[in-house]
Write an enzyme that holds these catalytic residues in place. Structure first.
Site, PDB file in Angstrom:
ATOM      1  N   CYS A  42      -6.448  -0.034   6.851  1.00  0.00           N
ATOM      2  CA  CYS A  42      -6.159   0.546   5.534  1.00  0.00           C
ATOM      3  C   CYS A  42      -7.228   1.567   5.139  1.00  0.00           C
ATOM      4  O   CYS A  42      -8.417   1.245   5.069  1.00  0.00           O
ATOM      5  CB  CYS A  42      -6.079  -0.570   4.483  1.00  0.00           C
ATOM      6  SG  CYS A  42      -5.724   0.034   2.820  1.00  0.00           S
TER       7      CYS A  42
ATOM      8  N   HIS B 140      -2.455  -4.069   4.997  1.00  0.00           N
ATOM      9  CA  HIS B 140      -2.279  -3.688   6.413  1.00  0.00           C
ATOM     10  C   HIS B 140      -3.628  -3.385   7.030  1.00  0.00           C
ATOM     11  O   HIS B 140      -4.531  -2.889   6.361  1.00  0.00           O
ATOM     12  CB  HIS B 140      -1.344  -2.479   6.542  1.00  0.00           C
ATOM     13  CG  HIS B 140      -1.877  -1.218   5.935  1.00  0.00           C
ATOM     14  ND1 HIS B 140      -2.457  -0.212   6.672  1.00  0.00           N
ATOM     15  CD2 HIS B 140      -1.934  -0.800   4.643  1.00  0.00           C
ATOM     16  CE1 HIS B 140      -2.831   0.773   5.862  1.00  0.00           C
ATOM     17  NE2 HIS B 140      -2.526   0.443   4.633  1.00  0.00           N
TER      18      HIS B 140
ATOM     19  N   ARG C  92       3.071   4.751   6.370  1.00  0.00           N
ATOM     20  CA  ARG C  92       3.563   4.098   7.583  1.00  0.00           C
ATOM     21  C   ARG C  92       4.213   2.737   7.332  1.00  0.00           C
ATOM     22  O   ARG C  92       4.665   2.079   8.247  1.00  0.00           O
ATOM     23  CB  ARG C  92       2.407   3.956   8.576  1.00  0.00           C
ATOM     24  CG  ARG C  92       1.912   5.290   9.083  1.00  0.00           C
ATOM     25  CD  ARG C  92       0.575   5.168   9.769  1.00  0.00           C
ATOM     26  NE  ARG C  92      -0.499   4.822   8.829  1.00  0.00           N
ATOM     27  CZ  ARG C  92      -1.756   4.586   9.201  1.00  0.00           C
ATOM     28  NH1 ARG C  92      -2.090   4.613  10.472  1.00  0.00           N
ATOM     29  NH2 ARG C  92      -2.677   4.308   8.298  1.00  0.00           N
TER      30      ARG C  92
ATOM     31  N   CYS D 208       0.844  -1.196   0.000  1.00  0.00           N
ATOM     32  CA  CYS D 208       0.000   0.000   0.000  1.00  0.00           C
ATOM     33  C   CYS D 208       0.883   1.251   0.000  1.00  0.00           C
ATOM     34  O   CYS D 208       1.995   1.245   0.523  1.00  0.00           O
ATOM     35  CB  CYS D 208      -0.903  -0.013   1.232  1.00  0.00           C
ATOM     36  SG  CYS D 208      -2.111   1.333   1.240  1.00  0.00           S
TER      37      CYS D 208
ATOM     38  N   ASP E 295       0.421   3.728   1.740  1.00  0.00           N
ATOM     39  CA  ASP E 295       0.403   4.274   3.101  1.00  0.00           C
ATOM     40  C   ASP E 295       1.816   4.583   3.599  1.00  0.00           C
ATOM     41  O   ASP E 295       2.705   3.729   3.548  1.00  0.00           O
ATOM     42  CB  ASP E 295      -0.295   3.281   4.041  1.00  0.00           C
ATOM     43  CG  ASP E 295      -0.634   3.904   5.382  1.00  0.00           C
ATOM     44  OD1 ASP E 295       0.285   4.385   6.067  1.00  0.00           O
ATOM     45  OD2 ASP E 295      -1.821   3.932   5.729  1.00  0.00           O
TER      46      ASP E 295
END
Lengths: 214, 224
Positions: free
Chosen positions: B113, B110, B58, B54, B56
């Protein structure tokens, strides 16, 4: 080729993750708790899928700082819904303040774009715009000393082109106008480990870091 | 547009400069430890892994798996999707399998999400609709199982897992993967989920052989 053990390669990553989780938690017991509450990255990073440029590592950033899209040769096509969705989510929803397109030296995609070798339909189609750049800048490229220099220049031109495409994205247009979102082109020199800012791509020289308003 | 105040300008300049300062420090540190580090990297890449994860912020793939530069080829998009008609991800899979000959492909989702959450929100998301539609399709494929989970948080968690499983399936549908596996016995496809609570990866333990067999009943592209 040396014999490879499939299990070992995967075990290595799983073990690596355990070490990462443990060390991180030891340094800051609240780290993961804070991470779980959400993300507010300031930067959208559009880079190459190349394994040698782990963006968060080379920028010494922490998890949570860079929202990331990586594809073959960090190319942004006007009709690619994958990258457009990443941009939409990052700019309109997460409200990142900066968008970075980072190319690099020794790029396999840029190298392949120096010629017209058949890479299969999928990659031929994906790299077509990069090969078009080579044709468009034929004279300039021919004057360069070698293919390394030529592919580095193609990588630069490709970053500029991706930024031009990004400027047409509706969320980016709006964010530039409403809140001064800025776009930045960079080249990562694999042989030196250094990032270089491309000035003309919207960096300091042209219009300031925060006012790509044109 | 409104002219940003002096303070805002200063802040933006600092957050921008920080990346370059960090980068210089990182490069210097590696050169000190190993003067050949960058010269070697410059010669080429031979990653064993392709990671599809992803966007993302993080989940920096290399950092959370303890891998260094040169070890993992990376594609990251919204909600780690592998769509059949998406030239972007298909180019990545193609290059990684046919040209770099990666041994493992990891699809990593994750929990928590935002893409999965957005996809299940009854709202017009504009440009994101077509992309997120793929997640609604995953829900529909597993409607019976998901509808039985009453706890909303747990239902999202399960959807995140099932989304990873379906994306693994989508990778197996490609000619590149089927043909390489028939010839070389690799790549192997893995489905994982990253949890923010503890920073650990969870292996969904996909039975690769069985999944491939199931896929090839209908999607067999192994004959060149």
């Amino acid at each position: 080729m040396a014999p490879i053990s499939f299990t070992d390669a995967i075990e290595r990553v799983v073990a690596g993750n355990r070490v990462y989780a443990q060390q991180t938690a030891e340094q800051d017991p609240n780290f993961f708790k804070t991470l779980a509450t959400g993300q507010a990255p300031e930067i959208l990073w559009i880079g190459c899928a190349d394994s040698r440029i782990p963006e968060t590592t080379i920028c010494n950033c922490m998890p949570g700082e860079l929202f990331v899209h990586r594809n073959i040769a960090n190319t942004v096509h006007g009709n690619d819904l994958n990258a457009a969705s990443v941009v939409e989510y990052a700019v309109a929803h997460l409200k990142v303040k900066k968008v970075v397109v980072c190319g690099h030296t020794k790029c396999g995609g840029a190298n392949a774009a120096l010629g017209d070798a058949d890479l299969g339909e999928t990659l031929n189609t994906w790299l077509h715009p990069v090969r078009e750049l080579r044709r468009k800048h034929k004279i300039e490229l021919e004057e360069l000393p070698d293919d390394d220099a030529r592919s580095a220049r193609v990588a630069e031109l490709n970053v500029h082109q991706s930024i031009e495409v990004l400027k047409q994205h509706p969320a980016i247009k709006k964010a530039i106008h409403d809140r001064g979102l800025s776009l930045h082109g960079m080249i990562y020199d694999i042989g030196a480990g250094h990032l270089k800012l491309l000035e003309e791509a919207g960096g300091k020289k042209s219009n300031g870091l925060w006012s790509a308003d044109h | 547009m409104a002219v940003p105040s002096e303070q805002v300008i200063k802040y933006l300049q600092q957050s921008h400069d920080r990346i370059f300062e960090n980068n210089r420090a990182w490069a210097e540190e590696h050169r000190k430890k190993n003067p050949e580090f960058f010269t070697k990297l410059s010669a080429g890449q031979e990653p064993d892994y392709l990671w599809i994860g992803c966007s993302d912020s993080r989940i920096p793939a290399e950092a959370i798996t303890g891998l260094g530069p040169g070890e993992m080829f990376i594609h990251r998009n919204i909600a780690n999707l592998v769509c059949n008609t998406d030239l972007n991800v298909m180019s990545v899979v193609n290059y990684a399998v046919r040209h770099l000959k990666v041994k493992h492909i990891v699809v990593c989702g994750h929990y928590g999400c935002g893409g999965v959450k957005a996809a299940m929100t009854p709202k017009d998301m504009g440009l994101l609709n077509p992309w997120l539609r793929n997640i609604r399709d995953v829900y529909r494929l597993h409607e019976a199982e998901l509808d039985q989970i009453t706890d909303e948080e747990k239902r999202y968690d399960r959807l995140v897992e099932l989304n990873v499983v379906e994306q693994c399936r989508n990778i197996l549908k490609t000619a590149a993967v089927q043909q390489s596996y028939a010839k070389n016995d690799f790549p192997i496809v893995h489905g994982w989920v990253f949890g923010f609570q503890d920073g650990l990866l969870k292996d969904l333990k996909i039975n690769f052989e069985e999944m491939l067999k199931g896929i090839q009943k209908i999607y067999d592209l192994s004959a060149e």
